[in-house]
Design a protein around this motif. Structure first.
Motif, short mmCIF file in Angstrom:
data_model
loop_
_atom_site.label_atom_id
_atom_site.label_comp_id
_atom_site.label_asym_id
_atom_site.label_seq_id
_atom_site.Cartn_x
_atom_site.Cartn_y
_atom_site.Cartn_z
N GLU A 1 0.85 -1.20 0.00
CA GLU A 1 0.00 0.00 0.00
C GLU A 1 0.89 1.24 0.00
O GLU A 1 1.77 1.37 0.84
CB GLU A 1 -0.90 -0.02 1.23
N ASP A 2 0.65 2.15 -0.95
CA ASP A 2 1.52 3.33 -1.06
C ASP A 2 1.04 4.52 -0.24
O ASP A 2 1.81 5.43 0.05
CB ASP A 2 1.66 3.75 -2.53
N ASN A 3 -0.24 4.52 0.17
CA ASN A 3 -0.79 5.65 0.91
C ASN A 3 -0.51 5.49 2.41
O ASN A 3 -0.94 4.51 3.02
CB ASN A 3 -2.31 5.73 0.66
N PRO A 4 0.23 6.44 3.03
CA PRO A 4 0.60 6.30 4.45
C PRO A 4 -0.60 6.17 5.39
O PRO A 4 -0.56 5.40 6.35
CB PRO A 4 1.40 7.59 4.74
N THR A 5 -1.67 6.92 5.12
CA THR A 5 -2.86 6.83 5.97
C THR A 5 -3.51 5.47 5.86
O THR A 5 -3.95 4.88 6.86
CB THR A 5 -3.88 7.93 5.59
N ASN A 6 -3.56 4.93 4.63
CA ASN A 6 -4.11 3.60 4.45
C ASN A 6 -3.22 2.54 5.10
O ASN A 6 -3.72 1.53 5.61
CB ASN A 6 -4.28 3.29 2.96
N GLN A 7 -1.90 2.75 5.07
CA GLN A 7 -1.00 1.82 5.75
C GLN A 7 -1.35 1.76 7.24
O GLN A 7 -1.44 0.68 7.83
CB GLN A 7 0.45 2.27 5.58
N GLU A 8 -1.53 2.93 7.85
CA GLU A 8 -1.90 2.99 9.27
C GLU A 8 -3.21 2.28 9.53
O GLU A 8 -3.37 1.55 10.51
CB GLU A 8 -1.98 4.46 9.70
N THR A 9 -4.16 2.48 8.60
CA THR A 9 -5.47 1.84 8.74
C THR A 9 -5.36 0.32 8.68
O THR A 9 -5.95 -0.40 9.50
CB THR A 9 -6.42 2.33 7.64
N PHE A 10 -4.57 -0.19 7.73
CA PHE A 10 -4.44 -1.63 7.58
C PHE A 10 -3.70 -2.27 8.75
O PHE A 10 -4.04 -3.37 9.19
CB PHE A 10 -3.76 -1.98 6.25
N VAL A 11 -2.69 -1.57 9.28
CA VAL A 11 -2.01 -2.07 10.46
C VAL A 11 -3.01 -2.24 11.60
O VAL A 11 -3.03 -3.26 12.31
CB VAL A 11 -0.86 -1.13 10.88
N ALA A 12 -3.89 -1.24 11.77
CA ALA A 12 -4.88 -1.30 12.84
C ALA A 12 -5.93 -2.38 12.59
O ALA A 12 -6.33 -3.10 13.52
CB ALA A 12 -5.56 0.07 12.98
N LEU A 13 -6.39 -2.52 11.34
CA LEU A 13 -7.40 -3.52 11.01
C LEU A 13 -6.87 -4.94 11.27
O LEU A 13 -7.56 -5.76 11.91
CB LEU A 13 -7.81 -3.39 9.54
N PHE A 14 -5.68 -5.23 10.78
CA PHE A 14 -5.12 -6.56 10.98
C PHE A 14 -4.81 -6.82 12.45
O PHE A 14 -5.01 -7.93 12.95
CB PHE A 14 -3.86 -6.74 10.13
N SER A 15 -4.33 -5.79 13.13
CA SER A 15 -4.03 -5.92 14.55
C SER A 15 -5.30 -6.27 15.34
O SER A 15 -5.26 -7.06 16.28
CB SER A 15 -3.40 -4.64 15.09
N ALA A 16 -6.43 -5.66 14.95
CA ALA A 16 -7.69 -5.94 15.62
C ALA A 16 -8.11 -7.39 15.46
O ALA A 16 -8.86 -7.93 16.28
CB ALA A 16 -8.79 -5.02 15.07
N LEU A 17 -7.60 -8.03 14.40
CA LEU A 17 -7.89 -9.45 14.17
C LEU A 17 -6.77 -10.35 14.70
O LEU A 17 -6.78 -11.56 14.46
CB LEU A 17 -8.10 -9.70 12.67
#
Length: 366
Positions: A250-266
């Motif tokens: 993922e090239d978008n820094p905000t989306n990177q942060e979002t995906f880290v949080a989403l996967f972490s929640a799982l």
């Protein structure tokens, strides 16, 4: 425009899902209500965007069929797993029944048929009170494949049944209505089913529930007769290995942060790559169990990066799921045709991500 709107929505919906999952606030806390409102508003905006795009394509005569041959029961199970979980969250009982005379493989537009069924299932969940039942039945008679979505919801009056398939029509159009929406979902579903050469009808009794029936013509199919297949959707969407190596490109820094949080929640830690070339290097180094690949990136597209990764002998069998804010079905079919294992549209919903992980990451305890 679709891509540009979906990109910020990915963070709004994604991070609100994470906060809701981690929240320790009571249901009466005002902050909890604020979180729920942010998440619900983001999802409503995404649904409105999807409907406007589809309506525009239908009215312009640009919606075309992309027909493929696919395994019906496996496909139905993947759809039902997501909505079975949604029903369970609301406290509903969701079951599925497939008649023994239903063909094993069918040839039609899988994505558009799925869009119709998911819209009808979404409505069934929306209009059915807690503790009631929802059921999906599938049958095949006289070269017609029929899907019946049966609920124990609020029901629809005979007068309203005549207009609910019209654009911008709602059962309750008052400003303070209990069930919000713009009245496009059923109108678009009707048009899609018509494109498939079929019919969409409703039979409903106020206060008792509704049956929405989709029938599409299928000829020259082979049927492998089985015993009646009755399923209660399992409550094991999270039965995947949390120790798996997952790479997210993922090239978008905000989306990177979002995906880290989403996967972490799982409960899953991820490795990140910011562009196509970096993803190739990371894939060689890590040999991941699963890769999520952004579609649009500067320099090298997600499709190009995926194809380069596939050239590596150690990476040829790695499932690669496309992540994109590009929601057009033609893009999805193109990605799948070029070797993608799946396609998730941004904003990514937590339940769909969870179902994807359960599909591709085998649990060590299973």
């Amino acid at each position: 425009m679709s891509h540009e709107i979906r990109t910020p929505l990915n963070s709004i919906i994604g991070l609100s899902q994470v906060l809701l999952k981690k929240s320790t606030l009571s249901s009466s806390d005002i902050s909890q209500h604020h979180l729920e409102s942010i998440h619900a508003s983001g999802k409503n905006l995404m649904k409105l965007l999807n409907n406007i795009l589809d309506l525009s394509k239908i009215e312009a005569g640009h919606m075309e069929l992309v027909q493929v041959n696919f395994q019906l029961e496996e496909w139905l199970q993947s759809l039902s797993a997501i909505y079975g979980a949604s029903a369970e969250v609301k406290g509903l009982i969701f079951t599925q029944f497939i008649s023994p005379n239903v063909p094993q493989r069918i040839y039609t537009d899988r994505e558009k048929l799925g869009q119709v069924l998911l819209n009808l299932l979404d409505n069934a969940i929306k209009f059915t009170p807690r503790g009631k039942k929802i059921r999906l039945e599938v049958d095949y008679q006289e070269e017609l494949l029929a899907f019946h979505i049966i609920d124990e919801g609020i029901g629809i009056s005979e007068i309203d049944q005549k207009k609910i398939f019209e654009k911008f029509e709602q059962l309750d159009g008052s400003p303070g209505r209990l069930y919000p929406g713009v009245g496009l979902g059923l109108a678009i579903s009707k048009q899609i089913v018509h494109l498939l050469g079929g019919s969409l009808d409703v039979n409903s009794t106020p206060g008792k529930g509704s049956i929405f029936s989709v029938k599409i013509p299928l000829a020259n199919v082979q049927i492998d007769h089985k015993q009646n297949r009755l399923f209660k959707m399992p409550n094991q969407l999270d039965s995947f290995s949390e120790d798996a190596v997952v790479l997210v490109v993922e090239d978008n820094p905000t989306n990177q942060e979002t995906f880290v949080a989403l996967f972490s929640a799982l409960g899953v830690s991820i490795h990140l790559a910011s562009n196509g070339q970096e993803s190739i290097e990371q894939a060689k180094k890590l040999t991941p169990d699963l890769i999520f690949m952004d579609l649009h990136m500067p320099g090298m597209s997600g499709i190009e990066a995926m194809q380069e990764i596939r050239k590596q002998e150690s990476c040829q069998q790695i499932p690669i799921i496309i992540l994109s804010a590009d929601a057009f079905l033609e893009k999805q079919e193109n990605a799948l045709a070029k070797g993608a294992s799946g396609y998730l549209t941004k904003p990514v919903e937590l339940l769909k991500l969870q179902a994807t992980l359960a599909t591709y990451l085998q649990s060590g305890t299973s």
